[in-house]
Design a protein around this motif. Sequence first.
Motif: not given
Length: 317
Positions: A238-239, A241-243, A246
Amino acid sequence: MDTVANHPVTQQATDAVVNGPVGQAVSSEKAKTSAEFQDLADSRKTPSQPAATGQPLTHYHSLIYRLLSWKNPRATGITFATIVSLIFVSRYVDIMRYTFRALYTVLGGAAAVEVVSKQLLGNGFATQMRPKKYYTIRKESLERFLDDVEQMINFVVIEFQRIIFVENVWATAAAFLSSFASYWLIKWLPLWGLTLLSTIVTFLAPLVYVSNKELIDGHLNHASNLITEQTSQLRDLASQHTSQATETVKSYAGEYSQKAQEMIGQARGRVNGSSMQPNDFPTAPKTEPKTSEPKVSESDFPNVASNGASAEPLHAQ
């Protein structure tokens, strides 16, 4: 009977029973059982570890934990057998009916004996058996009983909230499985059968855990580690994909911001590079335009005649 009791043969038989292997074993088991029940009664103390909210627990938390942990096997076994026996008695014996039967038998017999004894002896039998002062419950005993009732009710209330708010995830999971199984079993089992099954699971499940503690703890730790690893992987994924999302948003925002700045710069260049002069615009009038009043003549209105009289011209107001 004194002669029989004091006879040498009777004394020898009594000594053989009391002081023999059987008598010693019975005495030893009786002493151990009494000691375990005393230890169980002494365990009724408020635990040193409070709840997650910081409030103290009840002394029934220590008592029931001590009872179900099988640290006093004789006391726990006797309690378990007693509860199971009561369940079977309540199922196959009509307790309420026999209670009322015993009650009316005692009351009817007491009344009949009282009447007959007064007629024959002049004094009632129940009257002579009556105590000088009726028995009452002392205030201290009643307060201790009410305190125990309060502690028991608060034990149930606190444990229910600790399970609902997941103070211990394993306890909440066990309560979920129990309620889910009860939901389906109640369709086929009567209430007494479900109560019996719940009692058996409540008492025997801790015994199975205590007997196989190392094996069960190993499996639980392995499951906990797997859950932790899966959670870490999901968190890392999840981190990532979030980065990535972003960075993509930042790149798009930078491109659109650059394009917007270019468009604004081009518009400013057109405005600054235009050859318009002040003479290119018409001169604004300095005075208001004059308006002429309309001229109205008599010919614009028809003459109106009535009864031969000449019509007067209508003047515009």
